[in-house]
Design a protein around this motif. Structure first.
Motif, mmCIF file in Angstrom:
data_model
loop_
_atom_site.group_PDB
_atom_site.id
_atom_site.type_symbol
_atom_site.label_atom_id
_atom_site.label_comp_id
_atom_site.label_asym_id
_atom_site.label_seq_id
_atom_site.Cartn_x
_atom_site.Cartn_y
_atom_site.Cartn_z
ATOM 1 N N ILE A 33 52.389 65.056 77.497
ATOM 2 C CA ILE A 33 52.697 66.014 76.428
ATOM 3 C C ILE A 33 52.288 65.454 75.070
ATOM 4 C CG2 ILE A 33 54.613 67.127 75.223
ATOM 5 C CD1 ILE A 33 55.874 67.474 78.045
ATOM 6 N N LEU A 34 52.592 64.181 74.862
ATOM 7 C CA LEU A 34 52.216 63.534 73.599
ATOM 8 C C LEU A 34 50.704 63.586 73.399
ATOM 9 C CD1 LEU A 34 54.066 62.160 71.582
ATOM 10 C CD2 LEU A 34 53.332 59.956 72.510
ATOM 11 N N LEU A 35 49.981 63.247 74.459
ATOM 12 C CA LEU A 35 48.520 63.229 74.349
ATOM 13 C C LEU A 35 47.990 64.623 74.017
ATOM 14 C CD1 LEU A 35 46.256 61.118 74.676
ATOM 15 C CD2 LEU A 35 45.875 62.059 76.962
ATOM 16 N N GLY A 36 48.535 65.620 74.676
ATOM 17 C CA GLY A 36 48.097 66.995 74.408
ATOM 18 C C GLY A 36 48.340 67.392 72.961
ATOM 19 N N VAL A 37 49.492 67.052 72.452
ATOM 20 C CA VAL A 37 49.835 67.426 71.072
ATOM 21 C C VAL A 37 48.967 66.666 70.070
ATOM 22 C CG1 VAL A 37 51.657 67.330 69.327
ATOM 23 C CG2 VAL A 37 52.184 68.113 71.641
ATOM 24 N N ILE A 38 48.820 65.361 70.296
ATOM 25 C CA ILE A 38 47.992 64.556 69.384
ATOM 26 C C ILE A 38 46.575 65.114 69.332
ATOM 27 C CG2 ILE A 38 46.878 62.320 69.104
ATOM 28 C CD1 ILE A 38 49.448 61.081 70.300
ATOM 29 N N GLY B 189 51.183 69.699 78.877
ATOM 30 C CA GLY B 189 51.892 69.943 80.125
ATOM 31 C C GLY B 189 50.955 69.808 81.321
ATOM 32 N N ILE B 190 49.723 70.296 81.129
ATOM 33 C CA ILE B 190 48.737 70.162 82.211
ATOM 34 C C ILE B 190 48.398 68.687 82.435
ATOM 35 C CG2 ILE B 190 46.329 70.629 82.793
ATOM 36 C CD1 ILE B 190 46.713 73.387 81.414
ATOM 37 N N TYR B 191 48.153 67.959 81.355
ATOM 38 C CA TYR B 191 47.902 66.514 81.492
ATOM 39 C C TYR B 191 49.056 65.840 82.226
ATOM 40 C CZ TYR B 191 44.210 66.832 77.923
ATOM 41 O OH TYR B 191 43.093 67.140 77.222
ATOM 42 N N ALA B 192 50.267 66.226 81.845
ATOM 43 C CA ALA B 192 51.444 65.585 82.429
ATOM 44 C C ALA B 192 51.513 65.839 83.932
ATOM 45 C CB ALA B 192 52.708 66.086 81.746
#
Ligand SMILES: Nc1ncnc2c1ncn2[C@@H]1O[C@H](COP(=O)(O)OP(=O)(O)OP(=O)(O)O)[C@@H](O)[C@H]1O
Ligand SMILES: [Mg+2]
Lengths: 301, 240
Positions: A255-260, A16-19
């Protein structure tokens, strides 16, 4: 399984922060086709201004942790939005008619200037957000102990993104921003003042980036003047992942990047966390060069 | 008194001057056609009326108001809309979003909705496709959308840059018929066309441009009778 869901919430919070940061890159790129390198430093500035406001005004003592933090977030947004608009006025607007490379060089200069200003004012050492502003307890959700701070970060970024999505999709100004990103000339033929659109983008993007800085401070407790570098790179990656210039794309990509990243760190190797994230980026770009949501519809000429 | 009056217009791109003193008058309610070969400067003329390119000398008046120094967005507000060359619809926005952008300068929501209803009457296919992305429309539908979008600002003057380009003859006929209907509602038009025959049939008067200059100006019927025009733009009708 419990480990998996805990990592998932962590990944969502960081994502969320990245986003939030990625949105600033993508909005400016959408309208100006310019990568605002100084955006990561606005994020850093957000973290520092948040700290200053927090300690100097004792907002959370006076208003309680919830309303104190909400007010703090709005103040940071407002201040960073103003800095963002000034940045455009000073560093980019005079170069609007110049070759694109001039603006890129100006962006790099502005980035270095902002970063050094933060260092001179606040010092080069790590600064610590005061403990105990946000409850350090965990909250039980569906059998999982999730730290309160994590939920707060998650909710804040989700709310911000929903608000932005509504603004961009449903309001007249939002539609004008999308139009100007597609074709500036045609947008002007509609009676849209593109200079106002650009100003809007330089208010909203930095505001979101500034809040992201504040969230990092609250989430990790520690900030440093170089923090924008790593987060900026990740967020920029997220923007490309989702399709640069595409607003929902930046949200999904972040969000994807954070989760990955969180999953990679938990199940593969912490040391390779960044490498895993960039491998995913490269793979996606090989199979979808325009990013996940970039340019779904080819424009007919 | 002309509604739109261009006097001594010079325009340059960088160091190269492409319009060398254009004079053009359009009366209230008129359809005026501008003909000319590729590169004559027709699009540049329309773009400078809309303020997308700026005059290096000369003037453009809408009624009494000089507009050549106004920014493009203010010129729309004065009552000039353009259907640009290549249509330039917003491909990743829906048909209805495109139309609502056309009304960007207007505030009265009820009246805007009325105009929207009128556009959907003129082009029923757009109503059918209102939620579709504009980029997925056929060329003809995109042209209708571009015209409808321009009309959404309720312009006094509508500028059209080659609306027939790339469309099948039957479709051109239908669109030109609609343009006539729109003109009947009091919308003044400047029509740039390569399809001289269709344009002169629709227009009251015409101008012929060559290399950045106006070389001929007359009523449509006189232009159609003119041997030079016939040879150059009507495919040598007399010979056939
Ligand atoms: N953006 C630009 N920069 C430089 N030169 C340009 C530009 N746009 C047009 N020109 C030049 O200006 C001249 C007039 O172009 P314009 O597009 O107005 O012609 P036109 O009559 O509309 O032609 P067409 O029938 O091909 O549309 C041409 O020589 C063209 O090459
Ligand atoms: Mg042209």
């Amino acid at each position: 399984m419990e480990q998996f869901f805990l990592q998932l919430t962590n990944g969502l919070a960081v994502g969320g922060i990245y986003a939030l940061i990625a949105l600033g890159y993508t909005m400016v790129y959408g309208v100006l086709k310019l990568i605002n390198f100084a955006h990561s430093d606005l994020f850093t500035l957000g973290a520092y201004l948040g700290l200053t406001l927090l300690t100097s005004m004792a907002l959370t003592d006076r208003l309680g942790p919830f309303w104190g933090t909400v007010l703090l977030a709005f103040m940071v947004m407002l201040l960073i939005a103003i800095v963002g608009a000034l940045l455009d006025r000073v560093a980019y607007r005079p170069l609007r008619q110049s070759p694109r490379l001039s603006a890129v060089v100006s962006a790099l200069g502005a980035s270095i200037f902002l970063q050094n200003t933060v260092m001179l004012v606040y010092g080069a050492r790590f600064q610590v957000y005061p403990q105990g502003i946000l409850p350090s307890t965990a909250i039980r959700v569906m059998g999982l102990d999730i730290p309160m701070v994590r939920l707060i970060v998650l909710c804040t970024s989700t709310l911000m993104m929903l608000a932005l999505f509504f603004f961009i999709q449903k309001t007249k100004t939002g539609t004008a921003i999308r139009a100007a990103a597609i074709d500036q000339g045609a947008a002007r033929l509609m009676g849209i003042d593109v200079n106002r659109v650009i100003l809007m983008v330089f208010l909203v993007g930095p505001a979101l980036g500034g809040v992201a800085g504040l969230l990092v401070g609250l989430y990790y407790g520690q900030i440093n003047f170089t923090m924008g570098w790593g987060y900026g790179l990740k967020a920029f990656t997220a923007a490309i992942l989702g399709g640069i210039g595409n607003i929902p794309g930046a949200m999904v990509g972040g969000i994807l990047l954070g989760v990955i990243e969180a999953m990679g760190a938990a199940y593969l190797s912490i040391a390779w966390k960044d490498a895993i994230a960039f491998c995913v980026l490269i793979l996606i770009l090989i199979f979808r060069p325009t990013g996940l949501l970039g340019e779904r519809v080819a424009e007919k000429v | 008194m002309a509604l739109l009056e261009i006097a001594g217009l010079h325009v340059r791109y960088g160091n190269i001057e492409v319009l060398h003193g254009i004079d053009l008058r359009v009366g209230e309610g008129e359809i005026v056609s501008v003909l000319g070969a590729n590169g004559a400067g027709k699009s540049t003329t329309l773009l400078s009326i809309s303020g997308l390119v700026k005059a290096s000398a000369g003037s453009i008046h809408l009624g009494e108001t000089p507009i050549h120094k106004l920014p493009a967005h203010a010129i729309v507000k004065q009552g000039i809309a353009q259907v640009p060359e290549g249509r330039r619809v917003f491909g990743t926005l829906t048909v209805e979003e495109n139309l609502s952008l056309g009304a960007f300068v207007r505030d009265e929501k009820g009246e805007v909705r009325q105009t929207l209803g009128w556009i959907y009457e003129l082009f029923p296919i757009l109503a059918e496709r209102r939620r579709q992305l504009a980029g997925t429309l056929s060329g003809g539908e995109q042209q209708m959308l571009a015209i409808g979008r321009a009309l959404m600002s309720r312009p006094r003057v509508l500028l059209l840059d080659e609306p027939s380009l790339g469309l099948a003859p039957l479709l051109v006929k239908a669109i030109f018929q609609t343009l006539k209907e729109i003109n009947g509602k009091g919308v003044t038009m400047v029509l740039v066309e390569q399809n001289a025959r269709a344009a002169l049939k629709l227009a009251h008067r015409g101008y012929v441009m060559e290399l950045g200059r106006i070389v001929l100006e007359d009523s449509s019927s006189a232009l159609m009778e003119n041997p030079e025009v016939q040879a150059a733009y009507l495919g040598g009708e007399k010979g056939r």
